[in-house]
Each structure stands twice: as C-alpha cells, then as structure tokens.
Design an enzyme around this catalytic site. Structure first.
Site, mmCIF file in Angstrom:
data_model
loop_
_atom_site.group_PDB
_atom_site.id
_atom_site.type_symbol
_atom_site.label_atom_id
_atom_site.label_comp_id
_atom_site.label_asym_id
_atom_site.label_seq_id
_atom_site.Cartn_x
_atom_site.Cartn_y
_atom_site.Cartn_z
ATOM 1 N N TYR A 1 6.813 -9.938 6.931
ATOM 2 C CA TYR A 1 6.766 -8.500 7.136
ATOM 3 C C TYR A 1 7.326 -8.162 8.506
ATOM 4 C CZ TYR A 1 3.580 -7.595 3.175
ATOM 5 O OH TYR A 1 3.014 -7.476 1.920
ATOM 6 N N ASP B 1 0.817 -1.201 0.000
ATOM 7 C CA ASP B 1 0.000 0.000 0.000
ATOM 8 C C ASP B 1 0.860 1.263 0.000
ATOM 9 O OD1 ASP B 1 -2.378 -1.431 0.021
ATOM 10 O OD2 ASP B 1 -2.502 -1.479 2.213
#
Length: 260
Positions: free
Chosen positions: A122, A55
């Site tokens: 992540y 994003d």
C-alpha cells in the site's frame, strides 16, 4: 470432470464513489459492478472473489479477483473465450470510468485471489499545497511532519508481528499477526508518501498506522513510543485513522506467474 475455467481478473479503480470493494446491501461497491458486468458478458450469474477488501474511498492501482466461467460443451475453450469478448473492450465498456480492467488471465482450478497472495503493498499520499487535481486523491496537510522520526518508528514496527492495536474493533479474524517487510516514508513531487508491504493486513490497519506515525512526526510522541502502543494491543492507544482518500493498494504478489 471440471466444467469451469477459473480466471484471475486484474483491475484498478478510483474508490472515491464506492463503499469499498465488497458487495454491500445498501451501497454501491466495486465488486457489485464487476459482477454485473461479467454476468452481462457471460449471460449468466458470475460471482467474483477479491484479493482483499478495501474500505470506502480507498483506491487500488492493482487489484485481483477470481471467478469461474463455464467451459464450452464442445471442449477446447471456455465460454468467456468463445464469446465476442474482443479482449477487454467489451468488459470495460460496461464499467464506469473509475474502474478499469487490465487483464483477464486463465489460471489453474485451485488458484485463489485472496488466500494465495503472498504479499500486498500500500501507499498513503499526503500533500501540503492546495491542489484541485489532488482532491480525493491525497490528504492535504498544512504542516510538514518530521520524516526522520516517522521512519525511525516505522522501522521499529518490523520488530513485531501482532498488530492488534491497529485493527478496527470487533473484526472477526483468526489472528492479528502480520509480517511487515517494508515500511518507510519518502518524499514525492507533491509531498510525501508512506510505503508499506506485508503478507497480510488487518482492517483499517494502514490508516491507523499512518495516523500513529503522524503523532510521531508532529513530535507528540517519541519514535520508541510506538513499542508501547503495539505491545498494548489496544486500538484506543494508537493514533486516529487518517482519511481514506490518500490510500492506495499498489501491488499484490502471488507464488505463480500471472500472464494473459
């Protein structure tokens, strides 16, 4: 007869200036700039396919994409390898300072950067003291949350596979199931970091998870309360998504070796 050679391209980027990885109609993305650079090098339109989509403002320390480059009519090597490519220098010279190409790797014709990935990892970074060098690279908080409580809740998440409650609303996917294999908070030199690995992630999932775990770290919710949130499958019951600046894609794994 196949007239193309497929390549995986490994890159890293600071996502601060970009509206995510994927090409956008009215905003600059990492994929758009990479496509333009490859098209310039190869002197024809090139479209890449990424291993996922990050994003706006999210960073990637390791990201893979694939693309096809025509083979030389004489056979042997591809157009990419027969041009004055000079390793990665020419491609990196066409890209801004915050996007770096690490490797361009020939792969088999059916290799797919997104669908072949077996695991993604992540990290989310948080710091507590004002630091100009962490601006845009980590989320600054005033109060230190309770890591023990957050780790208890993080361990509970691995009992589940349906993470609808952490998915961005109105996302068109076939399933909200993900298999999380690692989820833990650790102390760092500058603060704390959340490490998470799964076979796949939903849109906004990691930032929603961190926001929910922060509720537990602030002792607004007991660790077992995360069960009710997950079982509700309702995004509105989970915590607020944390800022993008602290989130990094750090590793993508494939079932075959990727060596230049």
């Amino acid at each position: 007869m196949n007239t193309n050679q497929r390549y995986f391209i490994e890159l890293a980027y600071n996502g601060t200036a970009y509206h995510g990885w994927q090409v956008q109609q009215n905003a600059v993305s990492v994929q758009e700039l990479l496509n333009k650079a490859l098209s310039t090098i190869l002197r024809q339109p090139i479209e890449t396919t990424g291993c996922g989509r990050t994003d706006t403002g999210v960073h990637a320390k390791e990201f893979f994409a694939h693309f096809d480059a025509p083979l030389s009519p004489e056979g042997g090597v591809s157009v990419l390898e027969s041009t004055p490519f000079r390793g990665l220098g020419g491609l990196n010279a066409l890209l801004p300072y915050d996007i770096a190409i690490k490797n361009v790797i020939p792969v088999h014709a059916d290799a797919h950067a997104r669908f072949d990935a077996t695991a993604r990892s992540y990290q989310y970074h948080i710091h507590f003291n004002k630091d100009p060098f962490l601006q845009g690279a980590s989320w600054q908080l005033r109060d230190v949350p309770n890591l023990d409580l957050m780790n208890q809740a993080a361990a509970i998440m691995m009992d589940y596979i349906d993470f609808s409650c952490f998915s961005k609303s109105n996302t068109q996917v076939k399933t909200n199931n993900c298999k999380i294999t690692c989820a833990e908070w650790v102390k760092t030199d500058n603060g704390i970091a959340f490490h998470i690995t799964a076979d796949r992630f939903l849109r906004n999932m990691v930032r929603a998870i961190v926001g929910t775990l922060m509720m537990i770290g602030r002792e607004e919710l007991k660790p077992e309360g995360i069960r009710e949130i997950i079982e509700s499958k309702n995004r509105s019951n989970a915590g607020t998504s944390v800022p993008a600046c602290g989130l990094y894609l750090t590793e993508v794994k494939y079932p075959y070796p990727l060596t230049p």
